[in-house]
Design a protein around this motif. Structure first.
Motif, PDB file in Angstrom:
ATOM      1  N   PHE A  77       0.766  -1.398   0.084  1.00  0.00           N
ATOM      2  CA  PHE A  77       0.009   0.019   0.211  1.00  0.00           C
ATOM      3  C   PHE A  77       0.869   1.315  -0.013  1.00  0.00           C
ATOM      4  O   PHE A  77       0.610   2.144  -0.864  1.00  0.00           O
ATOM      5  N   VAL A  78       1.764   1.481   0.828  1.00  0.00           N
ATOM      6  CA  VAL A  78       2.675   2.333   0.998  1.00  0.00           C
ATOM      7  C   VAL A  78       3.115   2.621  -0.406  1.00  0.00           C
ATOM      8  O   VAL A  78       3.731   3.801  -1.058  1.00  0.00           O
ATOM      9  N   LEU A  79       3.778   1.506  -1.062  1.00  0.00           N
ATOM     10  CA  LEU A  79       4.623   1.646  -2.180  1.00  0.00           C
ATOM     11  C   LEU A  79       3.810   2.272  -3.356  1.00  0.00           C
ATOM     12  O   LEU A  79       4.182   3.001  -4.121  1.00  0.00           O
ATOM     13  N   GLY A  80       2.594   1.722  -3.422  1.00  0.00           N
ATOM     14  CA  GLY A  80       1.642   2.230  -4.374  1.00  0.00           C
ATOM     15  C   GLY A  80       1.333   3.892  -3.885  1.00  0.00           C
ATOM     16  O   GLY A  80       1.371   4.502  -5.146  1.00  0.00           O
ATOM     17  N   VAL A  81       1.021   4.273  -2.793  1.00  0.00           N
ATOM     18  CA  VAL A  81       0.955   5.538  -2.685  1.00  0.00           C
ATOM     19  C   VAL A  81       1.951   6.596  -3.165  1.00  0.00           C
ATOM     20  O   VAL A  81       1.800   7.583  -3.474  1.00  0.00           O
ATOM     21  N   VAL A  82       3.349   5.973  -2.667  1.00  0.00           N
ATOM     22  CA  VAL A  82       4.225   6.557  -3.071  1.00  0.00           C
ATOM     23  C   VAL A  82       4.801   6.589  -4.556  1.00  0.00           C
ATOM     24  O   VAL A  82       5.037   7.788  -5.336  1.00  0.00           O
ATOM     25  N   TRP A  83       4.325   5.368  -5.277  1.00  0.00           N
ATOM     26  CA  TRP A  83       4.651   5.468  -6.729  1.00  0.00           C
ATOM     27  C   TRP A  83       3.406   6.309  -7.340  1.00  0.00           C
ATOM     28  O   TRP A  83       3.789   6.953  -8.208  1.00  0.00           O
ATOM     29  N   CYS A 139      -0.350  10.742   3.801  1.00  0.00           N
ATOM     30  CA  CYS A 139      -0.617   9.390   3.681  1.00  0.00           C
ATOM     31  C   CYS A 139       0.484   8.269   4.058  1.00  0.00           C
ATOM     32  O   CYS A 139       0.197   7.502   5.046  1.00  0.00           O
ATOM     33  N   ALA A 140       1.336   8.243   3.646  1.00  0.00           N
ATOM     34  CA  ALA A 140       2.483   7.293   3.699  1.00  0.00           C
ATOM     35  C   ALA A 140       3.020   7.229   5.141  1.00  0.00           C
ATOM     36  O   ALA A 140       3.180   6.075   5.764  1.00  0.00           O
ATOM     37  N   PRO A 141       3.574   8.376   5.658  1.00  0.00           N
ATOM     38  CA  PRO A 141       4.166   8.276   7.012  1.00  0.00           C
ATOM     39  C   PRO A 141       3.125   7.775   7.949  1.00  0.00           C
ATOM     40  O   PRO A 141       3.450   7.229   9.098  1.00  0.00           O
ATOM     41  N   ILE A 142       1.941   8.172   7.943  1.00  0.00           N
ATOM     42  CA  ILE A 142       0.704   7.698   8.918  1.00  0.00           C
ATOM     43  C   ILE A 142       0.913   6.064   8.714  1.00  0.00           C
ATOM     44  O   ILE A 142       0.622   5.618   9.729  1.00  0.00           O
ATOM     45  N   ALA A 143       0.809   5.641   7.521  1.00  0.00           N
ATOM     46  CA  ALA A 143       0.606   3.979   7.229  1.00  0.00           C
ATOM     47  C   ALA A 143       1.875   3.518   7.893  1.00  0.00           C
ATOM     48  O   ALA A 143       1.678   2.452   8.563  1.00  0.00           O
ATOM     49  N   VAL A 144       2.917   3.996   7.670  1.00  0.00           N
ATOM     50  CA  VAL A 144       4.242   3.431   8.226  1.00  0.00           C
ATOM     51  C   VAL A 144       4.196   3.575   9.830  1.00  0.00           C
ATOM     52  O   VAL A 144       4.497   2.478  10.445  1.00  0.00           O
TER      53      VAL A 144
END
Length: 484
Positions: free
Chosen positions: A81-87, A180-185
């Motif tokens: 999911f995080v990879l997808g958000v960053v991509w 989004c990504a930092p919150i997920a991590v």
């Protein structure tokens, strides 16, 4: 067993990041159409380039979405999911900075790859993280907030195009991803189904995406003729045949043919193809018609399209409950007929169209038809297979809807005689639009006939709140779960 409670601070963070992630993909599917005329003028793009601006994203998303779900199941749903958000954010940045149509189209294809990674993971994270007692409510909140995002998407797109410019339609994803990504991590627990057996069906995913891309190219470029179109069509058909062969003979296929042994599953996917092909063509052409022919600004055009998603947001749950009592046959027959009537009403939308008397009635009927059919459609898909295959069935249905939409966007300009510069001429575009709406209505009529003829036994009550409040018009909601 997952044990995060919805009322806890961690639960709220999980809900926030999954809503942000899904909203990125949802917003992109609703705001881009409004920006197309301005993109065309700014980049001096042909109609074919505008078609590819929509379809490059859809080709990679539809071709890879099942693989994206499997990657999350295998290697960790949060990680993928995080990879997808960053991509997705990186591709969005490239879209926003694109100097010409070629770079924009390539960036949109990359966006689709990111979408295929993050879209299945958004709901999967909720179901893998929350305590069973809170899961249904969490999914319902996720769907509801996502519906609000989809509803404001066209308005937001129009405001951005009229204000800071069309590039911000894409650049808006960057700050969303940075949140989004930092919150997920930090707050989302990792989950995976384990390595399992077999291998990923990368070959099947590649062949599926290649077939879609080649056939789409042939349809878009067919108006110009030439040997390249014929070669592309032949190679696309060959890739499609190879895809079917590989899926039939592979030990762990991405799309196991055996799932189509369910007659109801096959029937509802045929209805899906008809319904979402018509939706894809309708929303692509209507956003252009309102601006090119009726003289609406991007903001006015985006605002004009709000009633459809607002009606879905307000009434989908009631429609789903009604379908539980009546069975799917009635709503899946009546819904497409209402949408077909709406598309015929759109023939009134021409030069200097009045919103209240010409545009709004058609969109209200369209919204009523979508309310009637979308929730029962997804519920019937999930009820037509074993529970263990719900995720796979939903993924196939979602991919079918997106593939149908991209084929419609590619084929309608060809079928209606739109030239490369048609969107620059109000007279030419209006004439083509008047030919396109009856075609879309005919496809919906076919969907209604298929539903009435083939869908008979009602499924058990739908226990999926995401079915009832999902308001994106591009595709049905995805149900998470093991996909192979």
């Amino acid at each position: 067993m997952p044990d995060v409670r919805l009322g806890s601070s961690q639960g709220k963070w999980i809900l926030l990041t999954t809503v942000l992630g899904s909203s990125m993909a949802m917003l992109d599917s609703t705001v881009v159409n409004v920006a197309l005329p301005t993109i065309g003028r700014d980049l001096d793009a042909s109609l074919a380039a505008l078609q590819w601006t929509v379809n490059a994203y859809m080709v990679t998303l539809a071709g890879l979405i099942l693989l994206g779900g499997s990657l999350g199941d295998r290697y960790g749903r949060r990680r993928v999911f995080v990879l997808g958000v960053v991509w997705f954010a990186a591709a969005s940045l490239l879209c926003g900075l694109a100097p010409d149509p070629v770079v924009l189209i390539a960036a949109r294809a990359l966006q689709g790859v990111g979408g295929a990674l993050l879209t299945p993971g958004s709901l999967a994270l909720i179901q893998a993280s929350f305590h069973p007692d809170d899961r249904s409510r969490a999914v319902g909140l996720w769907s509801g907030f996502g519906g609000v995002g989809a509803a404001v998407g066209p308005f937001l797109g129009g405001w951005l195009v009229d204000g800071p410019g069309w590039r911000w339609v894409f650049l808006l994803n960057v700050p969303l991803a940075l949140l989004c990504a930092p919150i997920a991590v930090r707050h989302v627990p990792e989950s995976a189904s384990g390595p399992g057996k077999g291998r990923f069906d990368v070959l099947g995913a590649g062949l599926g995406a290649l077939a879609l891309a080649l056939l789409t190219y042939a349809l878009i470029e067919a108006g110009g003729g030439g040997r390249g179109v014929a070669v592309s069509a032949v190679l696309g058909l060959a890739a499609a045949v190879a895809f079917v062969y590989v899926e039939k003979h592979r030990a762990d296929p991405m799309l196991p043919p055996g799932i189509f042994a369910s007659r109801r599953f096959t029937a509802v996917n045929l209805v899906t193809l008809c319904v979402y092909a018509a939706f894809g063509g309708f929303f692509f052409l209507t956003a252009l018609q309102l601006q090119v022919v009726s003289g609406y600004s991007p903001l006015q055009a985006g605002t004009a399209l709000l009633p459809t998603t607002v009606l879905m947001l307000l009434f989908s749950a009631r429609s789903g409950a009604l379908a539980d009592r009546t069975g799917p046959r009635l709503p899946l027959t009546v819904g497409p007929l209402l949408c077909a009537a709406a598309m015929l009403l759109m023939l009134r939308v021409g030069v200097d169209a009045d919103y209240l008397t010409d545009v709004l009635p058609a969109l209200l009927v369209m919204g009523a038809g979508m309310v009637t059919l979308v929730a029962p459609l997804t519920a019937t898909v999930l009820a037509s297979v074993d529970t263990a295959r719900a995720g796979l069935a939903s993924g196939i249905n979602n991919a079918a809807a997106r593939a149908a939409g991209l084929v419609a966007v590619a084929a309608l300009p060809l079928l209606t005689g739109m030239g490369p510069e048609a969107y620059r001429s109000p007279v030419a575009f209006d004439a083509a639009f008047s030919r396109a709406m009856p075609i879309c209505a005919g496809v919906l009529l076919l969907g209604a006939v298929l539903a009435f003829t083939l869908i008979r036994r009602p499924p058990p009550g739908c226990r999926h709140p995401d079915c009832r409040t999902f308001c994106n018009v591009a595709a049905p909601p995805l149900e998470s779960g093991r996909r192979t």
